[in-house]
Each structure stands twice: as C-alpha cells, then as structure tokens.
Scaffold this motif. Sequence first.
Motif, PDB file in Angstrom:
ATOM      1  N   LEU A   1       0.824  -1.212   0.000  1.00 56.20           N
ATOM      2  CA  LEU A   1       0.000   0.000   0.000  1.00 56.20           C
ATOM      3  C   LEU A   1       0.856   1.258   0.000  1.00 56.20           C
ATOM      4  N   LEU A   2       1.991   1.227   0.716  1.00 53.48           N
ATOM      5  CA  LEU A   2       2.859   2.402   0.791  1.00 53.48           C
ATOM      6  C   LEU A   2       3.927   2.419  -0.294  1.00 53.48           C
ATOM      7  N   GLY A   3       4.132   1.270  -0.947  1.00 52.60           N
ATOM      8  CA  GLY A   3       5.091   1.210  -2.044  1.00 52.60           C
ATOM      9  C   GLY A   3       6.541   1.273  -1.608  1.00 52.60           C
ATOM     10  N   ASP A   4       6.836   0.788  -0.396  1.00 52.22           N
ATOM     11  CA  ASP A   4       8.202   0.830   0.107  1.00 52.22           C
ATOM     12  C   ASP A   4       8.334  -0.208   1.218  1.00 52.22           C
ATOM     13  N   GLU A   5       9.566  -0.576   1.531  1.00 51.70           N
ATOM     14  CA  GLU A   5       9.818  -1.437   2.678  1.00 51.70           C
ATOM     15  C   GLU A   5       9.385  -0.711   3.948  1.00 51.70           C
ATOM     16  N   VAL A   6       8.752  -1.424   4.865  1.00 46.23           N
ATOM     17  CA  VAL A   6       8.321  -0.802   6.115  1.00 46.23           C
ATOM     18  C   VAL A   6       9.043  -1.436   7.290  1.00 46.23           C
ATOM     19  N   TYR A   7       9.087  -0.684   8.377  1.00 43.36           N
ATOM     20  CA  TYR A   7       9.577  -1.240   9.633  1.00 43.36           C
ATOM     21  C   TYR A   7       8.581  -0.917  10.740  1.00 43.36           C
ATOM     22  N   HIS A   8       8.710  -1.649  11.839  1.00 41.06           N
ATOM     23  CA  HIS A   8       7.793  -1.549  12.971  1.00 41.06           C
ATOM     24  C   HIS A   8       8.112  -0.283  13.759  1.00 41.06           C
ATOM     25  N   TYR A   9       7.193   0.691  13.748  1.00 43.69           N
ATOM     26  CA  TYR A   9       7.398   1.938  14.471  1.00 43.69           C
ATOM     27  C   TYR A   9       6.946   1.799  15.927  1.00 43.69           C
ATOM     28  N   HIS A  10       5.803   1.225  16.147  1.00 39.47           N
ATOM     29  CA  HIS A  10       5.407   0.775  17.473  1.00 39.47           C
ATOM     30  C   HIS A  10       4.105  -0.015  17.380  1.00 39.47           C
ATOM     31  N   GLY A  11       3.813  -0.748  18.453  1.00 37.36           N
ATOM     32  CA  GLY A  11       2.568  -1.497  18.547  1.00 37.36           C
ATOM     33  C   GLY A  11       1.893  -1.165  19.860  1.00 37.36           C
ATOM     34  N   LYS A  12       0.619  -1.485  19.963  1.00 40.67           N
ATOM     35  CA  LYS A  12      -0.097  -1.184  21.200  1.00 40.67           C
ATOM     36  C   LYS A  12      -1.354  -2.024  21.330  1.00 40.67           C
ATOM     37  N   LEU A  13      -1.722  -2.271  22.556  1.00 36.35           N
ATOM     38  CA  LEU A  13      -3.033  -2.811  22.884  1.00 36.35           C
ATOM     39  C   LEU A  13      -3.839  -1.652  23.443  1.00 36.35           C
ATOM     40  N   VAL A  14      -4.954  -1.331  22.795  1.00 36.96           N
ATOM     41  CA  VAL A  14      -5.825  -0.230  23.231  1.00 36.96           C
ATOM     42  C   VAL A  14      -7.110  -0.832  23.768  1.00 36.96           C
ATOM     43  N   THR A  15      -7.470  -0.454  24.987  1.00 33.35           N
ATOM     44  CA  THR A  15      -8.644  -1.040  25.628  1.00 33.35           C
ATOM     45  C   THR A  15      -9.616   0.038  26.079  1.00 33.35           C
ATOM     46  N   LYS A  16     -10.885  -0.215  25.799  1.00 33.86           N
ATOM     47  CA  LYS A  16     -11.983   0.594  26.339  1.00 33.86           C
ATOM     48  C   LYS A  16     -12.877  -0.364  27.126  1.00 33.86           C
ATOM     49  N   GLU A  17     -12.831  -0.225  28.426  1.00 36.14           N
ATOM     50  CA  GLU A  17     -13.557  -1.161  29.267  1.00 36.14           C
ATOM     51  C   GLU A  17     -15.038  -0.791  29.352  1.00 36.14           C
ATOM     52  N   PRO A  18     -15.899  -1.749  29.700  1.00 44.31           N
ATOM     53  CA  PRO A  18     -17.341  -1.494  29.748  1.00 44.31           C
ATOM     54  C   PRO A  18     -17.701  -0.310  30.648  1.00 44.31           C
ATOM     55  N   PHE A  19     -18.537   0.559  30.134  1.00 45.83           N
ATOM     56  CA  PHE A  19     -19.118   1.702  30.855  1.00 45.83           C
ATOM     57  C   PHE A  19     -18.111   2.793  31.227  1.00 45.83           C
ATOM     58  N   THR A  20     -16.816   2.509  31.154  1.00 45.64           N
ATOM     59  CA  THR A  20     -15.822   3.486  31.604  1.00 45.64           C
ATOM     60  C   THR A  20     -14.860   3.923  30.502  1.00 45.64           C
ATOM     61  N   GLY A  21     -14.874   3.244  29.352  1.00 47.17           N
ATOM     62  CA  GLY A  21     -13.930   3.556  28.282  1.00 47.17           C
ATOM     63  C   GLY A  21     -14.133   4.957  27.740  1.00 47.17           C
ATOM     64  N   GLY A  22     -13.046   5.708  27.622  1.00 49.27           N
ATOM     65  CA  GLY A  22     -13.133   7.104  27.215  1.00 49.27           C
ATOM     66  C   GLY A  22     -13.085   7.306  25.712  1.00 49.27           C
ATOM     67  N   ALA A  23     -13.436   8.518  25.311  1.00 46.74           N
ATOM     68  CA  ALA A  23     -13.449   8.905  23.895  1.00 46.74           C
ATOM     69  C   ALA A  23     -12.070   9.398  23.471  1.00 46.74           C
ATOM     70  N   HIS A  24     -11.850   9.436  22.160  1.00 51.40           N
ATOM     71  CA  HIS A  24     -10.707  10.113  21.559  1.00 51.40           C
ATOM     72  C   HIS A  24     -11.250  11.132  20.569  1.00 51.40           C
ATOM     73  N   LEU A  25     -10.656  12.314  20.559  1.00 54.13           N
ATOM     74  CA  LEU A  25     -11.140  13.404  19.718  1.00 54.13           C
ATOM     75  C   LEU A  25     -10.556  13.292  18.306  1.00 54.13           C
ATOM     76  N   TRP A  26     -11.095  14.093  17.398  1.00 56.58           N
ATOM     77  CA  TRP A  26     -10.647  14.051  16.007  1.00 56.58           C
ATOM     78  C   TRP A  26      -9.169  14.438  15.911  1.00 56.58           C
ATOM     79  N   HIS A  27      -8.398  13.578  15.269  1.00 55.74           N
ATOM     80  CA  HIS A  27      -6.969  13.843  15.123  1.00 55.74           C
ATOM     81  C   HIS A  27      -6.413  13.038  13.953  1.00 55.74           C
ATOM     82  N   GLN A  28      -5.199  13.397  13.575  1.00 56.67           N
ATOM     83  CA  GLN A  28      -4.405  12.615  12.629  1.00 56.67           C
ATOM     84  C   GLN A  28      -3.231  12.017  13.394  1.00 56.67           C
TER      85      GLN A  28
END
Length: 296
Positions: free
Chosen positions: A105-132
């Motif tokens: 898709l990017l037309g170039d060799e890629v490398y791992h910049y970072h990884g993450k586990l993102v969790t929104k728990e029931p009833f308490t998970g917060g929002a994220h605002l519009w961003h890039q």
Amino acid sequence: MSESCDLNGVYQFHGDTFEVTPTVKADFDKYGYIIIRNLLDVEEVDKVIKEFEDPSTAELLNNNKVKVSDCQGREAKMTIWGHPGNDVSGMISRSEKVAGTCEQLLGDEVYHYHGKLVTKEPFTGGAHLWHQDYGYWYINEILEPNMMTVFIALDKCEKRNGCLQIIESSHKCGRLDHKLEGQLTVTDPTRLDKIMDRFSMKYCLLNPGDALFFHCNLLHCSGQNSSAYRRWALLTVYNTVSNQSCKPHHHPQYIRLEKVPNTAIKSCDKFTDFTDKRILVPKTFDSKQVIPKTPA
C-alpha cells in the motif's frame, strides 16, 4: 457532513494471502483506508486474546498502561511497545498479510514503528477526539507522511462501545495543526468543520479479526464505551525505511522487519514472552512530545 456505516474499500480475506490489486491500491489512495474482513480467523483472534488475558502478561500490561482521560470522567487505556517481538502478537505484526500488505500500500519497505493494545472497558472507556496520527509523529521529526496504522479488532466494534469513526479522503487535506485539550490532542476545529462539510464521516463497524489499514493523515476519532462490552484492539504502526526520524525519540529508528509467513501466527506458542518487545514505561515519556498518543 453525511454520516454512514456504508464503508468503501472493503475486502474479504480468503485463503492464505491477500493481494493488493490495482483496485485495492486505488481505494487506499482515494479514501485513505481499506478494510479487510476476517484478516484474522477465529483461532488467530483467540490466540492473541489468550496472550493478553494470560495472568502474567496482563500484570505486565497493567503495570505499564497509559491512561488517557477524556475530561468527562472516563478514560481509555493502552500499553505501547517498540518492537514486535516473537510472541503471538509479534507474529501478527510481522506477518505477510499485515506488514506485507502495508508495504504494497505504501510502495516501500516498512519497519515496525510501534505497537499497542488499546482497551476501552465497559461503561468506563473514554473517547478520543478528532486527530491525525501524523499530527504526533510530525513532532518526532518524521518528515513525510509515509506511515500507516493497522487496527485489528479483537472484540466487536460498535457505536455503543466506541468504534472508530473516520472521515473518508481527509488524508488528502495534508497535515493539520493540533492542540491539547486536557490529555487529548485534537485537530484545528475551524479546519475540521470545513473538512466535515465536504467529506463523509463513516463508522467503522468491525467484527473480531477485521482490520482497518489507514493512512497517517486520515482524520479519525472514537466515542466512549457506554455498553456492557469491552472494546479491545491490537494496533501496529509502520514507517517506511526512507522516512526515518531526524532525531532519536521514544519510538525506534529503522530496524529491519523480519517478516514471517501467515502460518507463523498459528504455529507460535509464545504467550508470555515480552522480552524483545521493549514496552514503553509511561514515566519515561517526554511531555514535550505530546505524549501519550491517543490512537483511537
């Protein structure tokens, strides 16, 4: 602005490979994303959930979670690591159907910049605002927006539990200015209003194993989790080899990504080995770099 769940650029994973055809590449370039349904099958999803729910892994993740308040009494949580490692989640990030698809898709060799586990728990998970995402990575002195994120749903992602929302084709608007609102970073509201008048906003309704591949300049956000169901997602960020940061920072510089065949996910039996992942400890972050990242 129109709102819809009718996504463009949606494909199905069949068999052992995914081919980035000229049509797939054209959709990514036009809309700023593609979705691949069932990129991970049930067995593969179960394996990565087993890894993250393992008591020893869960303790490690909990001890290193970044908690991001949405200023409305709720918070999203994430654990971030620098390298893919050799565990189940690492095999996913190194697999041909994930990393190899990004290279096409990017037309170039890629490398791992970072990884993450993102969790929104029931009833308490917060929002994220519009961003890039590039709004953050630009601050790290990465000069070009030749980067992307793969968001893999581990749980069902619905409106009620805070699914991703995207603005189609907004990546064509270039990098926008961002500012802090509490712990969240949000794009310039004046420019955002104009973009939303012109482009369509879509809800990314995903089933476990579905994957959203999206450009680093695509505007996105997510709502609170007001449901009784959690929303967990595995995210991997890739940068292109020719686009290394001009300065060292908390995410890795180029290290060659050793891709693995897709079969490596099911054959991997490492559920608790985080030795090579280099988890980022929250207290080591530099606040001048607009951290923590609020990905989705």
